[in-house]
Scaffold this motif. Sequence first.
Motif, PDB file in Angstrom:
ATOM      1  N   LEU A 120       7.042  13.319  -7.211  1.00  0.00           N
ATOM      2  CA  LEU A 120       6.009  13.635  -6.215  1.00  0.00           C
ATOM      3  C   LEU A 120       4.895  12.590  -6.246  1.00  0.00           C
ATOM      4  CD1 LEU A 120       4.970  15.626  -4.077  1.00  0.00           C
ATOM      5  CD2 LEU A 120       3.873  16.909  -5.928  1.00  0.00           C
ATOM      6  N   ASP A 121       4.510  12.179  -7.446  1.00  0.00           N
ATOM      7  CA  ASP A 121       3.482  11.139  -7.567  1.00  0.00           C
ATOM      8  C   ASP A 121       3.960   9.827  -6.935  1.00  0.00           C
ATOM      9  OD1 ASP A 121       1.882  12.927  -8.918  1.00  0.00           O
ATOM     10  OD2 ASP A 121       2.347  12.144 -10.919  1.00  0.00           O
ATOM     11  N   HIS A 122       5.236   9.508  -7.157  1.00  0.00           N
ATOM     12  CA  HIS A 122       5.823   8.292  -6.566  1.00  0.00           C
ATOM     13  C   HIS A 122       5.802   8.382  -5.044  1.00  0.00           C
ATOM     14  CE1 HIS A 122       8.503   4.882  -5.983  1.00  0.00           C
ATOM     15  NE2 HIS A 122       9.348   5.652  -5.326  1.00  0.00           N
ATOM     16  N   LEU A 123       6.140   9.552  -4.514  1.00  0.00           N
ATOM     17  CA  LEU A 123       6.139   9.750  -3.065  1.00  0.00           C
ATOM     18  C   LEU A 123       4.725   9.598  -2.504  1.00  0.00           C
ATOM     19  CD1 LEU A 123       7.349  10.707  -0.335  1.00  0.00           C
ATOM     20  CD2 LEU A 123       7.005  13.064  -1.136  1.00  0.00           C
ATOM     21  N   ASN A 124       3.778  10.335  -3.075  1.00  0.00           N
ATOM     22  CA  ASN A 124       2.405  10.315  -2.549  1.00  0.00           C
ATOM     23  C   ASN A 124       1.781   8.921  -2.623  1.00  0.00           C
ATOM     24  OD1 ASN A 124       2.454  13.046  -1.917  1.00  0.00           O
ATOM     25  ND2 ASN A 124       1.658  13.674  -3.900  1.00  0.00           N
ATOM     26  N   LYS A 125       2.102   8.187  -3.669  1.00  0.00           N
ATOM     27  CA  LYS A 125       1.562   6.843  -3.854  1.00  0.00           C
ATOM     28  C   LYS A 125       2.132   5.862  -2.835  1.00  0.00           C
ATOM     29  CE  LYS A 125       2.878   4.281  -7.356  1.00  0.00           C
ATOM     30  NZ  LYS A 125       3.145   3.817  -8.743  1.00  0.00           N
ATOM     31  N   ASN A 126       3.268   6.214  -2.260  1.00  0.00           N
ATOM     32  CA  ASN A 126       3.967   5.284  -1.367  1.00  0.00           C
ATOM     33  C   ASN A 126       4.043   5.767   0.073  1.00  0.00           C
ATOM     34  OD1 ASN A 126       5.103   2.923  -3.069  1.00  0.00           O
ATOM     35  ND2 ASN A 126       5.520   4.733  -4.317  1.00  0.00           N
ATOM     36  N   ILE A 127       3.027   6.520   0.501  1.00  0.00           N
ATOM     37  CA  ILE A 127       2.844   6.835   1.916  1.00  0.00           C
ATOM     38  C   ILE A 127       1.563   6.132   2.343  1.00  0.00           C
ATOM     39  CG2 ILE A 127       2.497   8.632   3.657  1.00  0.00           C
ATOM     40  CD1 ILE A 127       3.909  10.592   1.819  1.00  0.00           C
ATOM     41  N   THR A 128       1.694   5.119   3.203  1.00  0.00           N
ATOM     42  CA  THR A 128       0.551   4.273   3.548  1.00  0.00           C
ATOM     43  C   THR A 128       0.284   4.296   5.050  1.00  0.00           C
ATOM     44  OG1 THR A 128       1.217   2.789   1.749  1.00  0.00           O
ATOM     45  CG2 THR A 128      -0.402   1.946   3.327  1.00  0.00           C
ATOM     46  N   PRO A 129      -0.916   4.716   5.469  1.00  0.00           N
ATOM     47  CA  PRO A 129      -1.264   4.659   6.895  1.00  0.00           C
ATOM     48  C   PRO A 129      -1.304   3.200   7.367  1.00  0.00           C
ATOM     49  CG  PRO A 129      -2.786   6.083   5.686  1.00  0.00           C
ATOM     50  CD  PRO A 129      -1.987   5.339   4.668  1.00  0.00           C
ATOM     51  N   VAL A 130      -0.751   2.941   8.550  1.00  0.00           N
ATOM     52  CA  VAL A 130      -0.756   1.577   9.103  1.00  0.00           C
ATOM     53  C   VAL A 130      -1.279   1.597  10.534  1.00  0.00           C
ATOM     54  CG1 VAL A 130       1.132   0.796   7.627  1.00  0.00           C
ATOM     55  CG2 VAL A 130       1.650   1.726   9.895  1.00  0.00           C
ATOM     56  N   ASN A 131      -1.898   0.480  10.932  1.00  0.00           N
ATOM     57  CA  ASN A 131      -2.492   0.390  12.267  1.00  0.00           C
ATOM     58  C   ASN A 131      -2.019  -0.822  13.056  1.00  0.00           C
ATOM     59  OD1 ASN A 131      -4.439   2.705  12.124  1.00  0.00           O
ATOM     60  ND2 ASN A 131      -5.169   1.528  10.362  1.00  0.00           N
ATOM     61  N   SER A 132      -0.990  -1.497  12.536  1.00  0.00           N
ATOM     62  CA  SER A 132      -0.429  -2.642  13.266  1.00  0.00           C
ATOM     63  C   SER A 132       0.994  -2.878  12.794  1.00  0.00           C
ATOM     64  CB  SER A 132      -1.269  -3.900  13.018  1.00  0.00           C
ATOM     65  OG  SER A 132      -1.083  -4.350  11.683  1.00  0.00           O
ATOM     66  N   ILE A 133       1.735  -3.656  13.576  1.00  0.00           N
ATOM     67  CA  ILE A 133       3.112  -3.968  13.199  1.00  0.00           C
ATOM     68  C   ILE A 133       3.137  -4.819  11.929  1.00  0.00           C
ATOM     69  CG2 ILE A 133       3.267  -6.035  14.643  1.00  0.00           C
ATOM     70  CD1 ILE A 133       6.120  -3.515  14.140  1.00  0.00           C
ATOM     71  N   ASP A 134       2.127  -5.673  11.743  1.00  0.00           N
ATOM     72  CA  ASP A 134       2.065  -6.504  10.534  1.00  0.00           C
ATOM     73  C   ASP A 134       1.854  -5.639   9.291  1.00  0.00           C
ATOM     74  OD1 ASP A 134       2.480  -8.863  11.882  1.00  0.00           O
ATOM     75  OD2 ASP A 134       0.338  -9.282  12.152  1.00  0.00           O
ATOM     76  N   GLU A 135       0.954  -4.662   9.401  1.00  0.00           N
ATOM     77  CA  GLU A 135       0.722  -3.742   8.279  1.00  0.00           C
ATOM     78  C   GLU A 135       1.983  -2.942   7.978  1.00  0.00           C
ATOM     79  OE1 GLU A 135      -2.630  -1.219   8.966  1.00  0.00           O
ATOM     80  OE2 GLU A 135      -4.068  -2.873   8.997  1.00  0.00           O
ATOM     81  N   LEU A 136       2.657  -2.477   9.043  1.00  0.00           N
ATOM     82  CA  LEU A 136       3.884  -1.701   8.865  1.00  0.00           C
ATOM     83  C   LEU A 136       4.939  -2.538   8.142  1.00  0.00           C
ATOM     84  CD1 LEU A 136       5.524   0.714  11.374  1.00  0.00           C
ATOM     85  CD2 LEU A 136       6.933  -0.985  10.251  1.00  0.00           C
ATOM     86  N   LYS A 137       5.070  -3.788   8.567  1.00  0.00           N
ATOM     87  CA  LYS A 137       6.074  -4.675   7.946  1.00  0.00           C
ATOM     88  C   LYS A 137       5.787  -4.878   6.459  1.00  0.00           C
ATOM     89  CE  LYS A 137       8.691  -8.909   8.828  1.00  0.00           C
ATOM     90  NZ  LYS A 137       9.002  -9.133   7.425  1.00  0.00           N
ATOM     91  N   LYS A 138       4.527  -5.075   6.113  1.00  0.00           N
ATOM     92  CA  LYS A 138       4.160  -5.263   4.703  1.00  0.00           C
ATOM     93  C   LYS A 138       4.527  -4.042   3.868  1.00  0.00           C
ATOM     94  CE  LYS A 138       0.351  -8.530   5.398  1.00  0.00           C
ATOM     95  NZ  LYS A 138      -1.125  -8.691   5.408  1.00  0.00           N
ATOM     96  N   VAL A 139       4.262  -2.853   4.411  1.00  0.00           N
ATOM     97  CA  VAL A 139       4.538  -1.613   3.681  1.00  0.00           C
ATOM     98  C   VAL A 139       6.032  -1.427   3.459  1.00  0.00           C
ATOM     99  CG1 VAL A 139       4.458   0.908   3.801  1.00  0.00           C
ATOM    100  CG2 VAL A 139       2.427  -0.428   4.388  1.00  0.00           C
ATOM    101  N   VAL A 140       6.822  -1.558   4.526  1.00  0.00           N
ATOM    102  CA  VAL A 140       8.262  -1.288   4.387  1.00  0.00           C
ATOM    103  C   VAL A 140       8.974  -2.385   3.605  1.00  0.00           C
ATOM    104  CG1 VAL A 140       8.320   0.165   6.461  1.00  0.00           C
ATOM    105  CG2 VAL A 140       8.890  -2.269   6.650  1.00  0.00           C
ATOM    106  N   ASP A 141       8.448  -3.619   3.666  1.00  0.00           N
ATOM    107  CA  ASP A 141       9.050  -4.693   2.868  1.00  0.00           C
ATOM    108  C   ASP A 141       8.810  -4.454   1.376  1.00  0.00           C
ATOM    109  OD1 ASP A 141      10.073  -5.992   5.034  1.00  0.00           O
ATOM    110  OD2 ASP A 141       8.530  -7.553   5.130  1.00  0.00           O
ATOM    111  N   LYS A 142       7.633  -3.950   1.061  1.00  0.00           N
ATOM    112  CA  LYS A 142       7.301  -3.633  -0.324  1.00  0.00           C
ATOM    113  C   LYS A 142       8.073  -2.396  -0.785  1.00  0.00           C
ATOM    114  CE  LYS A 142       3.514  -2.199  -3.274  1.00  0.00           C
ATOM    115  NZ  LYS A 142       2.351  -1.311  -3.263  1.00  0.00           N
ATOM    116  N   GLY A 143       8.242  -1.442   0.116  1.00  0.00           N
ATOM    117  CA  GLY A 143       8.933  -0.187  -0.184  1.00  0.00           C
ATOM    118  C   GLY A 143       8.004   0.991  -0.033  1.00  0.00           C
TER     119      GLY A 143
END
Length: 474
Positions: A396-419
């Motif tokens: 659960l801690d791993h899940l909560n730590k890895n949900i990141t709000p994004v406001n652009s396609i560049d931010e989204l790409k960074k998040v999903v590339d990292k995991g």
Amino acid sequence: MEKKNEKITSRDVDFAQWYTDVCKKAELMDYSSTKGFIIYRPYGYAIWEEIQHYLNYYFKVSGHENVYMPLVIPESLFKKEKDHVKGFAPETLIATIGGKEKIQDKLIIRPTSECVFTDFYAKIISSYRDLPKKYNQWCSVVRWEKTTRPFLRGSEFLWQEGHTMHASKEEAMKETLDILALYKKMGEEILAIPFTTGKKSEKEKFAGAVATYSIEALMHDGKALQCGTSHYFGQGFSEAFNVRYLDKDNKMKYPHQTSWGVSTRLIGAIIMVHGDDNGLVLPPWVAPIQVVIVPIQGQKENIKHKGEELLSRLKKLDLRVKLDDSDQTPGWKFAEWEMKGVPLRVEVGPRDLEHGRLVIAKRNDGKKITINDGELEESVTTLLQDIHKEMYQKALDHLNKNITPVNSIDELKKVVDKGGYAKMMWCEDEACENKIKELTTATLRCLPFDEKASGVCPICGKKAKKVALFAKAY
């Protein structure tokens, strides 16, 4: 000569190879001579049996009955629901010859069983008194996948598929969401996996469904895994297969339908959520062996007898226990049972016996606890409960730590590339969903419940209608 424990690839070096190593070396499965079709070895199948036991109990409590439907579906029957056919056509395996004769109405090896269930329901449903009809089957299905991976994506896999008919949309929707809640509960209670639940987008929903809901899990490497689905079909299949019933108002009506299922993909989720560089880490309530007893200098009569006594005592607690009285060294045994993910290891040697104590090792964090002999039963019971809670909380801690709000396609790409999950406001336009997949390979995993959209979709700038979770996925 001592058999050597085989090392596995580190997760951080090559996660995909680590996963394959664990599947093989923990003896969960093996590859068959038919490409894409695996052999479920006893240890792997035993995990599936525990999942079956859990779900069967709740299915039966809620009035579902287990049945078994045919493996093959005549092509003429399969083609009755056009959206369904379109969705599954690329994955079908078709039998065209029976004996030495050509089969006129080709037989499709079931990729799923909506057609055979609905065809059968047309024969046995004629009155409102016949509803609801709630069947489930445990079986295997075949989907001709180009790329396969044990448990996660196979040409054949094991699953349960429930198929129900109801008199109203409200009743069918309740069934759809009740099953989704049961799957989430299963994650919490026996798999130690926190599932994210929500609705699938129109693009990602099941072929032929009005709405699809899913349970999604986040793996150690930050990729998502769809672990189960529940579908509301409306009356589409009922109309296509002419399933009608006479209602209380003396009018003929079409029933509302659902289907839902989880598969042996759950085993893959357990491996990837909880495993470490030493192999499997199994949640206690699905572990085929919950406690292993390892005698130190087990060839000595008093140690041998003590090991047998401990086995007898723990079996009285209705636990799945093994006494490892093989002639391997203690070090080999420790590594072997760590690889297989057994939650607790009880060690007893001459010095322990002399002082009336035992050593218990926890697989999930490696901690060792020394207890008095008389505390065994209470300690094991408490530790198994603690391990489950600790494993769930870690996930659960791993899940909560890895949900990141994004406001652009560049931010989204960074998040999903990292995991992890990129949480984005979405306009609900499929064009934006397609653009994200094209630019990042991430897909919309689900639209979480109880999340209110605000602002605009960062892809197109239009007003946001939904909150969506995007991630790269297996």
